[in-house]
Design a protein around this motif. Structure first.
Motif, PDB file in Angstrom:
ATOM      1  N   PRO A   1       0.827  -1.207   0.000  1.00 37.83           N
ATOM      2  CA  PRO A   1       0.000   0.000   0.000  1.00 37.83           C
ATOM      3  C   PRO A   1       0.864   1.261   0.000  1.00 37.83           C
ATOM      4  O   PRO A   1       0.554   2.205  -0.713  1.00 37.83           O
ATOM      5  CB  PRO A   1      -0.800  -0.126   1.298  1.00 37.83           C
ATOM      6  N   VAL A   2       1.929   1.265   0.797  1.00 40.27           N
ATOM      7  CA  VAL A   2       2.842   2.410   0.848  1.00 40.27           C
ATOM      8  C   VAL A   2       4.260   1.896   1.074  1.00 40.27           C
ATOM      9  O   VAL A   2       5.038   1.764   0.147  1.00 40.27           O
ATOM     10  CB  VAL A   2       2.455   3.405   1.962  1.00 40.27           C
ATOM     11  N   TYR A   3       4.596   1.601   2.350  1.00 40.41           N
ATOM     12  CA  TYR A   3       5.944   1.158   2.669  1.00 40.41           C
ATOM     13  C   TYR A   3       6.039  -0.354   2.811  1.00 40.41           C
ATOM     14  O   TYR A   3       6.916  -0.989   2.250  1.00 40.41           O
ATOM     15  CB  TYR A   3       6.403   1.799   3.994  1.00 40.41           C
ATOM     16  N   GLU A   4       5.138  -0.901   3.618  1.00 41.04           N
ATOM     17  CA  GLU A   4       5.245  -2.329   3.916  1.00 41.04           C
ATOM     18  C   GLU A   4       4.862  -3.168   2.704  1.00 41.04           C
ATOM     19  O   GLU A   4       4.027  -2.761   1.900  1.00 41.04           O
ATOM     20  CB  GLU A   4       4.357  -2.674   5.116  1.00 41.04           C
ATOM     21  N   GLN A   5       5.492  -4.332   2.578  1.00 38.61           N
ATOM     22  CA  GLN A   5       5.181  -5.272   1.512  1.00 38.61           C
ATOM     23  C   GLN A   5       4.656  -6.558   2.126  1.00 38.61           C
ATOM     24  O   GLN A   5       5.223  -7.072   3.086  1.00 38.61           O
ATOM     25  CB  GLN A   5       6.411  -5.550   0.643  1.00 38.61           C
ATOM     26  N   TYR A   6       3.606  -7.083   1.509  1.00 43.21           N
ATOM     27  CA  TYR A   6       2.973  -8.310   1.979  1.00 43.21           C
ATOM     28  C   TYR A   6       3.094  -9.368   0.879  1.00 43.21           C
ATOM     29  O   TYR A   6       2.723  -9.116  -0.266  1.00 43.21           O
ATOM     30  CB  TYR A   6       1.502  -8.074   2.327  1.00 43.21           C
ATOM     31  N   PHE A   7       3.600 -10.508   1.279  1.00 41.00           N
ATOM     32  CA  PHE A   7       3.914 -11.552   0.307  1.00 41.00           C
ATOM     33  C   PHE A   7       2.801 -12.582   0.182  1.00 41.00           C
ATOM     34  O   PHE A   7       2.082 -12.871   1.142  1.00 41.00           O
ATOM     35  CB  PHE A   7       5.211 -12.271   0.712  1.00 41.00           C
ATOM     36  N   GLY A   8       2.716 -13.153  -1.013  1.00 41.26           N
ATOM     37  CA  GLY A   8       1.819 -14.260  -1.256  1.00 41.26           C
ATOM     38  C   GLY A   8       2.444 -15.570  -0.814  1.00 41.26           C
ATOM     39  O   GLY A   8       3.575 -15.599  -0.311  1.00 41.26           O
ATOM     40  N   PRO A   9       1.736 -16.688  -1.046  1.00 45.29           N
ATOM     41  CA  PRO A   9       2.225 -17.993  -0.595  1.00 45.29           C
ATOM     42  C   PRO A   9       3.346 -18.565  -1.447  1.00 45.29           C
ATOM     43  O   PRO A   9       4.014 -19.510  -1.023  1.00 45.29           O
ATOM     44  CB  PRO A   9       0.975 -18.871  -0.668  1.00 45.29           C
ATOM     45  N   GLY A  10       3.556 -18.018  -2.643  1.00 45.26           N
ATOM     46  CA  GLY A  10       4.667 -18.453  -3.473  1.00 45.26           C
ATOM     47  C   GLY A  10       4.333 -19.588  -4.432  1.00 45.26           C
ATOM     48  O   GLY A  10       3.358 -20.321  -4.246  1.00 45.26           O
ATOM     49  N   THR A  11       5.155 -19.699  -5.470  1.00 45.72           N
ATOM     50  CA  THR A  11       5.095 -20.808  -6.432  1.00 45.72           C
ATOM     51  C   THR A  11       6.465 -21.445  -6.507  1.00 45.72           C
ATOM     52  O   THR A  11       7.460 -20.769  -6.790  1.00 45.72           O
ATOM     53  CB  THR A  11       4.700 -20.316  -7.843  1.00 45.72           C
ATOM     54  N   ARG A  12       6.506 -22.755  -6.249  1.00 48.63           N
ATOM     55  CA  ARG A  12       7.768 -23.496  -6.354  1.00 48.63           C
ATOM     56  C   ARG A  12       7.907 -23.995  -7.783  1.00 48.63           C
ATOM     57  O   ARG A  12       7.120 -24.822  -8.232  1.00 48.63           O
ATOM     58  CB  ARG A  12       7.770 -24.680  -5.391  1.00 48.63           C
ATOM     59  N   LEU A  13       8.886 -23.471  -8.519  1.00 48.07           N
ATOM     60  CA  LEU A  13       9.127 -23.853  -9.909  1.00 48.07           C
ATOM     61  C   LEU A  13      10.383 -24.704  -9.997  1.00 48.07           C
ATOM     62  O   LEU A  13      11.450 -24.300  -9.545  1.00 48.07           O
ATOM     63  CB  LEU A  13       9.280 -22.619 -10.794  1.00 48.07           C
TER      64      LEU A  13
END
Lengths: 110, 115
Positions: free
Chosen positions: A95-107
């Motif tokens: 949204p501004v400063y903080e970053q929120y991560f998703g669950p990821g994809t293992r390739l």
């Protein structure tokens, strides 16, 4: 509340095949979006970021590309995968400063 | 200039101990310092964050200590539990391209809390 989704969760692809990973965010509008790659046992490498629809900035030159066709959708693609593309791919929103991560994809590229 | 150096690489403590993870930076343009916790096979989760005008921040059992003059910050986990066993990443944020911020991550610390 905001939720970030990534799919698929895991993917095994042969060398030279195409790639498409998808990330979507719910519960917010006009977020900044990011793609990271994490090699096994290592830190996070920023690949692409986007501040709006159609606006993509690349951090690392490679055979990957990104697109943002909709406000809350971010896609990571490749025309021909390399062995070195194996890793854990993470999408994040901010949204501004903080970053929120998703669950990821293992390739895994074989 | 844009590196964030994190130590130690791995850490083992007994249950109830206080593990401390340290990070250092050089670029004074960094303006936000988050810590992330990552369990195997999962995405990193934002744990706690601090701005450079604050010397300490506590959230539950997690505390960030920030030393602006030394350009260092650290994470303390009080009364550590086996469930705290994870990889911890520090990061530093900088405004980038005028419309977004970029996070520079440390290399991570693998924490094991033994029962």
């Amino acid at each position: 509340s905001q939720t970030i989704h990534q799919w698929p969760a895991t993917l095994v692809q042969p060398v030279g095949s195409p790639l498409s990973l998808e990330c979507t965010v719910e519960g917010t509008s006009n977020p900044n979006l990011y793609w990271y790659r994490q090699a096994a046992g290592r830190g996070l490498q920023l690949l692409f970021y986007s501040v709006g629809i159609g606006q993509i900035s690349s951090e690392v030159p490679q055979n990957l590309s990104a697109s943002r066709p909709q406000d809350r959708q971010f896609i990571l693609s490749s025309k021909k995968l390399l062995l070195s593309d194996s890793g854990f791919y993470l999408c994040a929103w901010s949204p501004v400063y903080e970053q929120y991560f998703g669950p990821g994809t293992r390739l895994t590229v074989t | 200039q844009q590196q964030v150096k994190q130590s130690p690489q791995s850490l083992i403590v007994q249950k109830g101990g206080i593990p401390i993870i340290n990070c250092a930076y050089e670029n004074t343009a960094f303006d936000y310092f988050p810590w992330y916790q990552q369990f195997p096979g999962k995405g990193p989760a934002l744990l706690i964050a601090i701005r450079p005008d604050v010397s300490e921040k506590k959230e539950g059992r997690f505390t960030i200590s920030f030393n602006k003059s030394a350009k260092q910050f650290s994470l303390h986990i009080m009364d550590s539990q086996p469930g705290d066993s994870a990889t911890y990443f520090c990061a530093a944020s900088i405004r980038y391209g005028g419309a977004t911020n970029k996070l520079i991550f440390g290399t991570g610390t693998l924490l094991a809390v033994q029962p």
